[in-house]
Design a protein around this motif. Sequence first.
Motif, PDB file in Angstrom:
ATOM      1  N   ALA A  28       0.817  -1.223   0.000  1.00  0.00           N
ATOM      2  CA  ALA A  28       0.000   0.000   0.000  1.00  0.00           C
ATOM      3  C   ALA A  28       0.847   1.268   0.000  1.00  0.00           C
ATOM      4  O   ALA A  28       0.307   2.374   0.026  1.00  0.00           O
ATOM      5  CB  ALA A  28      -0.934  -0.002   1.207  1.00  0.00           C
ATOM      6  N   GLY A  29       2.167   1.114  -0.004  1.00  0.00           N
ATOM      7  CA  GLY A  29       3.059   2.264  -0.095  1.00  0.00           C
ATOM      8  C   GLY A  29       3.561   2.803   1.228  1.00  0.00           C
ATOM      9  O   GLY A  29       4.264   3.813   1.260  1.00  0.00           O
ATOM     10  N   ALA A  30       3.204   2.136   2.344  1.00  0.00           N
ATOM     11  CA  ALA A  30       3.665   2.596   3.656  1.00  0.00           C
ATOM     12  C   ALA A  30       5.141   2.260   3.850  1.00  0.00           C
ATOM     13  O   ALA A  30       5.669   1.313   3.263  1.00  0.00           O
ATOM     14  CB  ALA A  30       2.834   1.968   4.764  1.00  0.00           C
ATOM     15  N   ARG A  31       5.778   3.027   4.709  1.00  0.00           N
ATOM     16  CA  ARG A  31       7.143   2.732   5.143  1.00  0.00           C
ATOM     17  C   ARG A  31       7.035   1.982   6.462  1.00  0.00           C
ATOM     18  O   ARG A  31       6.559   2.531   7.462  1.00  0.00           O
ATOM     19  CB  ARG A  31       7.935   4.034   5.278  1.00  0.00           C
ATOM     20  N   VAL A  32       7.447   0.730   6.445  1.00  0.00           N
ATOM     21  CA  VAL A  32       7.202  -0.191   7.555  1.00  0.00           C
ATOM     22  C   VAL A  32       8.419  -0.247   8.470  1.00  0.00           C
ATOM     23  O   VAL A  32       9.552  -0.427   8.015  1.00  0.00           O
ATOM     24  CB  VAL A  32       6.886  -1.601   7.024  1.00  0.00           C
ATOM     25  N   VAL A  33       8.168  -0.090   9.765  1.00  0.00           N
ATOM     26  CA  VAL A  33       9.212  -0.226  10.778  1.00  0.00           C
ATOM     27  C   VAL A  33       8.837  -1.439  11.619  1.00  0.00           C
ATOM     28  O   VAL A  33       7.876  -1.408  12.386  1.00  0.00           O
ATOM     29  CB  VAL A  33       9.345   1.040  11.631  1.00  0.00           C
ATOM     30  N   LEU A  34       9.594  -2.491  11.452  1.00  0.00           N
ATOM     31  CA  LEU A  34       9.240  -3.803  11.966  1.00  0.00           C
ATOM     32  C   LEU A  34      10.035  -4.125  13.222  1.00  0.00           C
ATOM     33  O   LEU A  34      11.266  -4.006  13.241  1.00  0.00           O
ATOM     34  CB  LEU A  34       9.525  -4.830  10.870  1.00  0.00           C
ATOM     35  N   GLY A  35       9.325  -4.539  14.270  1.00  0.00           N
ATOM     36  CA  GLY A  35       9.963  -5.042  15.478  1.00  0.00           C
ATOM     37  C   GLY A  35       9.614  -6.503  15.666  1.00  0.00           C
ATOM     38  O   GLY A  35       8.470  -6.914  15.465  1.00  0.00           O
ATOM     39  N   ASN A  36      10.616  -7.301  16.021  1.00  0.00           N
ATOM     40  CA  ASN A  36      10.406  -8.735  16.178  1.00  0.00           C
ATOM     41  C   ASN A  36      11.497  -9.287  17.080  1.00  0.00           C
ATOM     42  O   ASN A  36      12.641  -8.840  17.020  1.00  0.00           O
ATOM     43  CB  ASN A  36      10.470  -9.430  14.807  1.00  0.00           C
ATOM     44  N   ARG A  37      11.176 -10.261  17.919  1.00  0.00           N
ATOM     45  CA  ARG A  37      12.214 -10.836  18.779  1.00  0.00           C
ATOM     46  C   ARG A  37      13.194 -11.696  17.983  1.00  0.00           C
ATOM     47  O   ARG A  37      14.385 -11.682  18.271  1.00  0.00           O
ATOM     48  CB  ARG A  37      11.583 -11.676  19.894  1.00  0.00           C
ATOM     49  N   ARG A  38      12.711 -12.424  17.006  1.00  0.00           N
ATOM     50  CA  ARG A  38      13.575 -13.303  16.222  1.00  0.00           C
ATOM     51  C   ARG A  38      14.185 -12.512  15.064  1.00  0.00           C
ATOM     52  O   ARG A  38      13.498 -12.163  14.097  1.00  0.00           O
ATOM     53  CB  ARG A  38      12.784 -14.517  15.728  1.00  0.00           C
ATOM     54  N   GLN A  39      15.455 -12.255  15.165  1.00  0.00           N
ATOM     55  CA  GLN A  39      16.129 -11.367  14.228  1.00  0.00           C
ATOM     56  C   GLN A  39      16.130 -11.897  12.802  1.00  0.00           C
ATOM     57  O   GLN A  39      15.932 -11.141  11.853  1.00  0.00           O
ATOM     58  CB  GLN A  39      17.574 -11.119  14.688  1.00  0.00           C
ATOM     59  N   ALA A  40      16.363 -13.184  12.628  1.00  0.00           N
ATOM     60  CA  ALA A  40      16.448 -13.747  11.275  1.00  0.00           C
ATOM     61  C   ALA A  40      15.144 -13.536  10.508  1.00  0.00           C
ATOM     62  O   ALA A  40      15.161 -13.189   9.318  1.00  0.00           O
ATOM     63  CB  ALA A  40      16.793 -15.232  11.344  1.00  0.00           C
ATOM     64  N   GLU A  41      14.020 -13.719  11.178  1.00  0.00           N
ATOM     65  CA  GLU A  41      12.723 -13.508  10.528  1.00  0.00           C
ATOM     66  C   GLU A  41      12.546 -12.050  10.124  1.00  0.00           C
ATOM     67  O   GLU A  41      12.080 -11.755   9.018  1.00  0.00           O
ATOM     68  CB  GLU A  41      11.584 -13.920  11.460  1.00  0.00           C
ATOM     69  N   GLY A  42      12.894 -11.150  11.033  1.00  0.00           N
ATOM     70  CA  GLY A  42      12.732  -9.731  10.732  1.00  0.00           C
ATOM     71  C   GLY A  42      13.607  -9.286   9.580  1.00  0.00           C
ATOM     72  O   GLY A  42      13.154  -8.571   8.676  1.00  0.00           O
ATOM     73  N   GLU A  43      14.849  -9.695   9.578  1.00  0.00           N
ATOM     74  CA  GLU A  43      15.761  -9.298   8.508  1.00  0.00           C
ATOM     75  C   GLU A  43      15.328  -9.885   7.175  1.00  0.00           C
ATOM     76  O   GLU A  43      15.431  -9.215   6.129  1.00  0.00           O
ATOM     77  CB  GLU A  43      17.180  -9.716   8.863  1.00  0.00           C
ATOM     78  N   ALA A  44      14.852 -11.121   7.182  1.00  0.00           N
ATOM     79  CA  ALA A  44      14.391 -11.738   5.939  1.00  0.00           C
ATOM     80  C   ALA A  44      13.190 -10.994   5.365  1.00  0.00           C
ATOM     81  O   ALA A  44      13.079 -10.805   4.139  1.00  0.00           O
ATOM     82  CB  ALA A  44      14.036 -13.208   6.184  1.00  0.00           C
ATOM     83  N   LEU A  45      12.294 -10.551   6.233  1.00  0.00           N
ATOM     84  CA  LEU A  45      11.114  -9.835   5.755  1.00  0.00           C
ATOM     85  C   LEU A  45      11.494  -8.471   5.187  1.00  0.00           C
ATOM     86  O   LEU A  45      10.956  -8.050   4.157  1.00  0.00           O
ATOM     87  CB  LEU A  45      10.096  -9.682   6.879  1.00  0.00           C
ATOM     88  N   VAL A  46      12.423  -7.777   5.831  1.00  0.00           N
ATOM     89  CA  VAL A  46      12.879  -6.488   5.296  1.00  0.00           C
ATOM     90  C   VAL A  46      13.472  -6.668   3.899  1.00  0.00           C
ATOM     91  O   VAL A  46      13.213  -5.870   2.992  1.00  0.00           O
ATOM     92  CB  VAL A  46      13.898  -5.847   6.256  1.00  0.00           C
ATOM     93  N   LYS A  47      14.243  -7.725   3.711  1.00  0.00           N
ATOM     94  CA  LYS A  47      14.810  -7.999   2.388  1.00  0.00           C
ATOM     95  C   LYS A  47      13.715  -8.277   1.360  1.00  0.00           C
ATOM     96  O   LYS A  47      13.778  -7.808   0.223  1.00  0.00           O
ATOM     97  CB  LYS A  47      15.783  -9.165   2.463  1.00  0.00           C
ATOM     98  N   ALA A  48      12.718  -9.049   1.762  1.00  0.00           N
ATOM     99  CA  ALA A  48      11.622  -9.371   0.837  1.00  0.00           C
ATOM    100  C   ALA A  48      10.845  -8.118   0.443  1.00  0.00           C
ATOM    101  O   ALA A  48      10.480  -7.945  -0.725  1.00  0.00           O
ATOM    102  CB  ALA A  48      10.689 -10.400   1.482  1.00  0.00           C
ATOM    103  N   ILE A  49      10.591  -7.251   1.410  1.00  0.00           N
ATOM    104  CA  ILE A  49       9.877  -6.010   1.105  1.00  0.00           C
ATOM    105  C   ILE A  49      10.718  -5.129   0.190  1.00  0.00           C
ATOM    106  O   ILE A  49      10.211  -4.552  -0.781  1.00  0.00           O
ATOM    107  CB  ILE A  49       9.512  -5.277   2.412  1.00  0.00           C
ATOM    108  N   GLY A  50      12.005  -5.027   0.461  1.00  0.00           N
ATOM    109  CA  GLY A  50      12.878  -4.230  -0.392  1.00  0.00           C
ATOM    110  C   GLY A  50      12.963  -4.777  -1.801  1.00  0.00           C
ATOM    111  O   GLY A  50      12.952  -4.007  -2.772  1.00  0.00           O
ATOM    112  N   ALA A  51      13.019  -6.100  -1.933  1.00  0.00           N
ATOM    113  CA  ALA A  51      13.101  -6.717  -3.264  1.00  0.00           C
ATOM    114  C   ALA A  51      11.845  -6.450  -4.079  1.00  0.00           C
ATOM    115  O   ALA A  51      11.888  -6.414  -5.317  1.00  0.00           O
ATOM    116  CB  ALA A  51      13.329  -8.214  -3.119  1.00  0.00           C
ATOM    117  N   ALA A  52      10.724  -6.249  -3.388  1.00  0.00           N
ATOM    118  CA  ALA A  52       9.459  -5.959  -4.078  1.00  0.00           C
ATOM    119  C   ALA A  52       9.254  -4.470  -4.309  1.00  0.00           C
ATOM    120  O   ALA A  52       8.200  -4.055  -4.797  1.00  0.00           O
ATOM    121  CB  ALA A  52       8.295  -6.521  -3.275  1.00  0.00           C
ATOM    122  N   GLY A  53      10.251  -3.659  -3.960  1.00  0.00           N
ATOM    123  CA  GLY A  53      10.166  -2.222  -4.196  1.00  0.00           C
ATOM    124  C   GLY A  53       9.643  -1.419  -3.029  1.00  0.00           C
ATOM    125  O   GLY A  53       9.435  -0.208  -3.154  1.00  0.00           O
TER     126      GLY A  53
END
Length: 248
Positions: A28-53
Amino acid sequence: MELQDKVVIVTGGGSGMGRDACLALARAGARVVLGNRRQAEGEALVKAIGAAGGTALFRATDVSKPADCAALVALATDRFGRLDGAFNNAGLQREFNDIHATPDEDIADVIDINLKGILYMMKYEAAAMLASGGGSIVNNSSIFGLKAMPRLAYYVAAKHGIVGATRAVALDYADRGIRVNAVCPGPIKTPSYDRVTGGDDEMYSGGVPMHRIGAPGEVSAAVLWLLSDRASYVTGVALPVDGGMAAA
C-alpha cells in the motif's frame, strides 16, 4: 493511496498476522518499521519487502522491555521524521491449563508481552504521534478479548486487558488526532495456530459460524482500514474478525 508514504510500526512482524500486515502495508506504499524478537525472521522480511520495491526497517525488539519499545519508536522517528500508524501485534500463548496448574512463568510472560507490551508501545507511539500531528494505533487482541475460553485464563485476561486499554487510550486522545482501535481475530491460519492444532485446520472450525478458519490477509484488511483515513470517525472499537464467533 491513503497509506502511501505513511510511517507505520508493526510489532511481532516476523511471522503470522504481523508478517502479512507488513507485506500488505508495504504494497500500500507505507514505510514499515518492523519489530520482532527473532532477528532472522525480521531481517528476511525487510529484504523481501525491499526486493518488491517497498521500504522497511527492522530492529530486534522484545516488547516486554520498555527500552526496546522506546527504541523501536525512535527508529521510526529518527529515520523518517514522524510516526503515522502502528499495529501492535506481538503476542504469545502457552499451554492450556486450569489456573491452579498454570505455571507462574506462563502467566508472567503472557501478561508481560501481550498486555504490558501493548501498553508500553502505545505510550511511546502516542508521544511520537502527538509530535507528528496525529495518527492511528491498532492493537491485536483476540476473540478471547471479548469472550472466555476454558483452561486459558492467563491469555483471556491479557486479551481482555488489551480491549480495555484500547478503549481507555482512545478516550485519552480522541480530541488530539490519535485514533486507537483493536482487532479481535478468531482462529487464523498462522504458524502459532498450527503449533496449537498440529496443523489440523478443522480443529476449531466447528465453533465458527462460517465453519472455517480465517486467513491472515483477512485480518490485515481490517488493520489497514483502521489505519487509513477511511476509518477517520472510528476510535475505541474492538472489531471482531472472527467468522461470527462474537455474535454466537
